[in-house]
Scaffold this active site. Structure first.
Site, PDB file in Angstrom:
ATOM      1  N   GLY A  67       0.748  -1.253   0.044  1.00 22.11           N
ATOM      2  CA  GLY A  67      -0.026  -0.134   0.382  1.00 22.11           C
ATOM      3  C   GLY A  67       1.280   1.332  -0.100  1.00 22.11           C
ATOM      4  O   GLY A  67       1.952   1.345   0.526  1.00 22.11           O
TER       5      GLY A  67
ATOM      6  N   LYS B  75       6.083  -0.588   7.599  1.00 26.05           N
ATOM      7  CA  LYS B  75       5.345   0.552   7.017  1.00 26.05           C
ATOM      8  C   LYS B  75       6.457   2.035   6.976  1.00 26.05           C
ATOM      9  O   LYS B  75       6.795   1.747   8.144  1.00 26.05           O
ATOM     10  CB  LYS B  75       3.906   0.844   8.524  1.00 26.05           C
ATOM     11  CG  LYS B  75       3.504   1.907   8.122  1.00 26.05           C
ATOM     12  CD  LYS B  75       2.434   2.257   8.542  1.00 26.05           C
ATOM     13  CE  LYS B  75       2.091   3.474   8.340  1.00 26.05           C
ATOM     14  NZ  LYS B  75       0.641   3.405   8.582  1.00 26.05           N
TER      15      LYS B  75
ATOM     16  N   ASP C 285      -9.287   6.482  13.268  1.00 24.85           N
ATOM     17  CA  ASP C 285      -9.438   6.504  11.897  1.00 24.85           C
ATOM     18  C   ASP C 285      -9.690   5.060  11.729  1.00 24.85           C
ATOM     19  O   ASP C 285      -8.888   4.427  10.764  1.00 24.85           O
ATOM     20  CB  ASP C 285      -7.561   6.193  10.863  1.00 24.85           C
ATOM     21  CG  ASP C 285      -7.675   6.969   9.742  1.00 24.85           C
ATOM     22  OD1 ASP C 285      -9.039   7.597   9.254  1.00 24.85           O
ATOM     23  OD2 ASP C 285      -6.714   7.284   9.310  1.00 24.85           O
TER      24      ASP C 285
HETATM   25  P1  ATP Z   1      -1.547   6.858   7.049  1.00 19.00           P
HETATM   26  O1  ATP Z   1      -3.694   6.442   6.792  1.00 19.00           O
HETATM   27  O2  ATP Z   1      -0.941   6.921   7.804  1.00 19.00           O
HETATM   28  O3  ATP Z   1      -2.063   7.707   5.191  1.00 19.00           O
HETATM   29  P2  ATP Z   1      -2.185   4.108   5.170  1.00 19.00           P
HETATM   30  O4  ATP Z   1      -3.647   4.173   5.138  1.00 19.00           O
HETATM   31  O5  ATP Z   1      -2.523   4.325   3.767  1.00 19.00           O
HETATM   32  O6  ATP Z   1      -1.199   5.212   6.157  1.00 19.00           O
HETATM   33  P3  ATP Z   1      -1.264   1.607   6.518  1.00 19.00           P
HETATM   34  O7  ATP Z   1      -3.385   1.479   6.104  1.00 19.00           O
HETATM   35  O8  ATP Z   1      -1.046   1.775   7.604  1.00 19.00           O
HETATM   36  O9  ATP Z   1      -1.869   3.204   5.898  1.00 19.00           O
HETATM   37  O10 ATP Z   1      -1.795   0.669   4.905  1.00 19.00           O
HETATM   38  C1  ATP Z   1      -2.124   1.053   3.635  1.00 19.00           C
HETATM   39  C2  ATP Z   1      -2.751  -0.787   2.886  1.00 19.00           C
HETATM   40  O11 ATP Z   1      -1.923  -1.633   3.383  1.00 19.00           O
HETATM   41  C3  ATP Z   1      -3.865  -0.898   4.015  1.00 19.00           C
HETATM   42  O12 ATP Z   1      -4.870  -0.629   3.373  1.00 19.00           O
HETATM   43  C4  ATP Z   1      -3.470  -2.931   3.448  1.00 19.00           C
HETATM   44  O13 ATP Z   1      -4.140  -2.487   2.630  1.00 19.00           O
HETATM   45  C5  ATP Z   1      -1.771  -2.580   3.731  1.00 19.00           C
HETATM   46  N1  ATP Z   1      -1.617  -2.929   5.004  1.00 19.00           N
HETATM   47  C6  ATP Z   1      -0.699  -2.215   5.891  1.00 19.00           C
HETATM   48  N2  ATP Z   1      -0.783  -2.751   6.697  1.00 19.00           N
HETATM   49  C7  ATP Z   1      -0.968  -3.989   6.243  1.00 19.00           C
HETATM   50  C8  ATP Z   1      -0.507  -5.760   7.305  1.00 19.00           C
HETATM   51  N3  ATP Z   1       0.192  -5.755   8.597  1.00 19.00           N
HETATM   52  N4  ATP Z   1      -0.351  -6.721   6.751  1.00 19.00           N
HETATM   53  C9  ATP Z   1      -1.371  -6.779   5.244  1.00 19.00           C
HETATM   54  N5  ATP Z   1      -1.661  -5.622   4.796  1.00 19.00           N
HETATM   55  C10 ATP Z   1      -1.290  -4.093   5.125  1.00 19.00           C
HETATM   56 MG    MG Z   2      -4.841   3.279   6.567  1.00 17.88          MG
END
Ligand code: ATP
Ligand code: MG
Length: 289
Positions: A15, A39, A135
């Site tokens: 992601g 991340k 969130d």
């Molecule tokens: P932010 O909201 O802080 O800008 P983000 O929403 O882009 O960040 P995350 O929600 O942490 O960041 O991760 C983005 C995507 O990555 C998630 O929607 C998921 O699809 C994938 N992802 C994140 N963490 C994991 C995990 N532990 N295992 C599998 N997929 C993950």
């Molecule tokens: Mg997210």
């Protein structure tokens, strides 16, 4: 790709966000290997950001629960902070909603109950520890190999949130954001209940009730439209009542309530219906958990 840790090898990008990227990786520990998720947060302003990120990491490092993505460790590498965590291989609740929509189907009530119980249990754990997620949305609810929900993305959650840092300044979509936050009031545990109610609504009907209001592209216009609609005491959930047992519409109506003081609280949510209470209690006493 080299993430800066000799024991971690990136396989692919999972992601991408405003902060940086999320990678699926393999972590080596002696002869053993396991899949993990990393991340990577690019620090644009390390002076201000680092202290906040460290606080965040401290909070998530203290959490351990079956419905919270498990923090493993963190490391810094050339201007980035890398958070190593458990990998949840089954996508997100967003994917579930998408699949149900594509097949024109309807999520079975048994599965709905399982997801909701997971979500309540994870949230109860956080709230008992004075952590507000802030969130909650389908993209931030991951699914593990057993189809159990795990909360992720504590990017903006905090303990005893200072009034000066309001999440509406940071988050992209107002679709799951509680009205009190949009109006600039202090974020509260009940704000998470609002968001959870909207996730439940979407699991039932495949769409967010405020979706159509987001057509205007100007973000301020969007917020204005959403606030206008939300200035009603509660959400009308008759459509859910036509497709599901009455409890599901009732739950949404109790959670998506404009005034936080009239919105149902988590302990009442657990007791509202015997099938939910029973499911939650059977989990409390499941010692494999
Ligand atoms: P932010 O909201 O802080 O800008 P983000 O929403 O882009 O960040 P995350 O929600 O942490 O960041 O991760 C983005 C995507 O990555 C998630 O929607 C998921 O699809 C994938 N992802 C994140 N963490 C994991 C995990 N532990 N295992 C599998 N997929 C993950
Ligand atoms: Mg997210």
């Amino acid at each position: 790709m080299d993430l800066g840790d000799a024991n971690i090898r990136a396989l692919r990008v999972l992601g991408e966000g405003s902060f940086g990227r999320v990678f699926l990786c393999v972590e080596r520990n002696g002869p053993k290997e396991r899949k993990v998720c990393v991340k990577r947060i690019i620090m644009r302003n390390p002076k201000n950001q680092l202290r906040l990120i460290k606080e965040e990491i401290y909070i998530i490092s203290q959490l351990r629960h079956p419905h919270i993505v498990q923090f493993i460790r963190s490391f810094m590498h050339s201007g980035t902070v890398n958070i190593v965590m458990e990998y949840a291989p089954n996508g997100t609740i967003r994917d579930v909603i998408h699949t149900v929509n594509q097949s024109n189907g309807r999520l079975g009530e048994r599965r709905l109950l399982h997801y909701l119980s997971d979500m309540i249990l994870g949230l109860e754990y956080l709230h008992i520890r004075h952590v507000i997620h802030r969130d909650i949305k389908p993209e931030n609810m991951l699914l593990d190999a057993n189809d159990r929900v795990k909360y992720a993305d504590f990017g903006i959650s905090n303990v005893h949130v200072p009034a000066s840092q309001q999440p509406w300044q940071v988050i992209g979509t107002p679709l799951y954001m509680a009205p009190e936050i949009m109006c600039g009031a202090k974020c509260d545990f009940k704000s998470d209940i609002w968001s959870l109610g909207l996730v439940l609504y979407e699991l039932c009907l495949g769409r967010n009730p405020f979706q159509s209001l987001l057509r205007p592209t100007d973000p301020f216009e969007q917020v204005r439209c959403v606030v206008k609609v939300m200035a009603q005491p509660r959400l009308d959930c008759q459509v859910i009542r036509r497709r599901y047992k009455p409890i599901w519409a009732r739950l949404c109506e109790l959670m998506v309530v404009y005034k936080p003081e009239q919105r149902i609280c988590l302990p009442d949510l657990i007791c509202i219906d015997p099938c939910i209470t029973q499911m939650i209690y059977s989990r409390y006493f499941n010692y494999d958990y």
